[in-house]
Design an enzyme around this catalytic site. Sequence first.
Site: not given
Length: 897
Positions: A326, A368, A640, A644, A708
């Site tokens: 969980e 680059d 950038d 790209d 278990n």
Amino acid sequence: MIKPGHRAFPRTVSRKLANDLLRASRLDAPAVLVGLRSREEGLSSSEVAALQARHGSNQVAHERPLPWWRQLWSSYRNPFNLLLSVLAAVSLLTGDMRAAAVIGAMVVISTLLRFGVERRSHGAALRLQAMVGNTATVLRRDLAHEAADDARRYFEVQLHGRDSSALEVPFIALVPGEIVLLSAGDMIPADCRVLVAKDLFVSQAALTGEFFPVEKFVDRQRFAGDNPLELDNLLFMGTTVVSGTARAVVLTTGSRSYFGAVAAQLSERGREPTAFQAGVNSVSWLLIRFALVLAPFVLLINGAARGDWSEACLFALSVAVGLTPEMLPVIVTAALARGAATLARRKVIVKHLDAIQNMGAMDVLCLDKTGTLTQDALVVAQHTDAFGADSGTVLRLAFLNSHFQTGLKNLLDTAVLAHMPPDTAQELAQSYVKIDEIPFDFQRRRMSVIVGAADSDGEETHRLICKGALEDVLSACTAVRQGLATLALDKAVLERLLRVTRTLGEQGLRVVAVAERAVPRAQATFSTEDEEQLTLVGYLAFLDPVKTSAAQALEALTTQGVTLKILTGDNELVTGKVCQELGLAMCGMVLGPQIERLDDVQLAALAARNTVFARLTPLHKERLVRALRSDGHIVGFIGDGINDAAALRTADIGISVDTAVDVARDAADIILLDKDLTVLAAGVREGRKTFSNMLKYIRMSASSNFGNVFSVLVASAFLPFLPMLPLHLLVQNLLYDVSQVAIPFDHVDEELLSKPLQWNPQGIGRFMLYFGPLSSIFDLLTFALMWWVFHANTPASQGLFQSGWFVVGLLTQVLVVHLIRTPKLSFFDSVASWPVLAMTAVIMGIGIYLPMGPLASYFQLVALPLAYFPWLLGILLCYVVLVTALKRWYIRRYGWR
């Protein structure tokens, strides 16, 4: 549609947009104005208002921030949260309120934690979205209706003899037909057609990645095929004016612009599942399948053995919950959030938490050259005469040329001016006066200035100093200077010169030639026709120096097992030189034209073999990233520019910088506030720590829970009562999961950080099948102990039996945290962090306290006799020894990763 091979995402631009731009380029300026229903003096305010209603705002449709409710849903939606929600609903319907509360709490905690961290990261990223130069200067026929906007200021301009009123308006308010005024430093706010231009040079690097600016004209100067970006009388949104002035008319705005079309395509295109998402899903479904198979077995065995199908159903549900880790969403989110916080302190914004794990799994990084490995600023490396000997004369002539020109001062001029010592520069500037200049253009690829001595009693002639591309300057030369002598530029001499320049080129240097000739003192004006019969004086060789931190950062990445691949639009000689300076091993050089001829399968094989790719278009970059991913690699990409953005979105982890265009920042998962590769090396290390700690929890929880459930199956076959109540299973599972909360803060062995980590569902399944049944052996020993030694073998004494197994089960689960958190010898060669030690000690104490304290009756447990605890200690010691032995055997056979 624009043909493959052209720059700037040819596949994303529609035929209609391309045709509209081509048509506007072919028409003369008056015809363009007529087609747009505009005039040279601009639109009126009422016309602008009507056009705004029709065309909408001049906004690029990039990736918008999700509304809070959609982001909350995104944080909740994963296989484990969905399964746990189903289990909580079933528990609620069957009247098991405690189970429903426990499971619901796990889901809420993990969802809110992830939501909070990602919301905060997205907020930081959005603060970077403001574009530079967010107002444009436009002409208005009237200003009467504009006075209400106090944010706009008015000023009078005189442009080409016409008095017009000009107004600054936000980019968002522009409409087709607007007349905009542009000057150096302005960002072009929309796609425009040039009406008037004077020495106009525009940087289109954000769209094309081209190193040098391009000159723009009123009329087309050259044939550009069908690629709009090569049209020299069109301006494009997102590009910038480097020098000169212009007046232009807006053709298209917002998402209908070239920039907007690319951005919209990228925004609409769904991001492919990353390695993290695929890995989590595969592991999640593996554990879910175990639960779906084992829970029905528990139901059938208990229902058939005891006849109470309602109780058997509730118990089977508890087993399913017990088998499901969980806390996995909480642990995963906490680990990722901690990694994001660590990187934030190093000026790294993590937009998507999954990117932390992807950095740890990344085994290929595509980057680059310009601006990433180099400083993106040219310097003068050499100044030589025509035959390769150092020459101060060449530098002085080049300085005069760069100093006195008033047109485009590009990076080469900046480098020349910076290279000259200040005292010498001042002396030269004062010794000469400018007579005239012949501006640079991209047809001649050279420019000249004409200077004379400042002293009127000086030279009887003036000097024309020409600087430019080697072949274009040579074409205007008839002689070459060697020392004090002047040689005719015949074939033999030319071959000697080309050998010198070829040597410079092989060193990765950009070569610029310098030539001069004497011109009559009486001549006052000059044109391109005067650039003839020049004497070649020598060369300037420029270098884009590598970053001082780049070599160290690349070495660190390589040591961490990350393969580096250079993807650049630059030429192969310069790229090879940079790689040599950085000590990067070049396993083959591939050029863009070669990629054009390959299909995807061939490209994947080529991408795997080679490490340097030069003369690439944006489409090539995206194809290479996709090919590497298809070959099973976890790929990172740094970029950038808008050119790209597609590769950034395609990669498992896209990395950009705060100065990038907004589309590139949108496409990226991580934004660097400092463009420094050393941060990436640290990020990879942090990602691997995070990944390793997540794997710890999954291995521990899955194997322990499986053991278990296996024990429950065996016990249910012969016990006359339930081996453990549903409440016991839930409390035991909850306590164990709470003990794991400190796992994100655990130490990680250095050996586990040296190579990329990847999801391996088969390995996790195998781990469960080995270590799960091992814990069942000690569960069975506990059953025997409680049955025969403490005589808890009737329904009346089932509380004692269940309490004894509750304590052993919980303590062995907590111990396994330390035993299999590391491949080394636990507690000796590798010790857990103090939060893990403290948390496990607290949970072990709580586990013993519950049956012995006042809360025992609430949890339906009974106090254990003191004689039980020596047996407990013996079981735990044997468990430690056997798990350690199995771990060593398992590592020798299967490894640990």
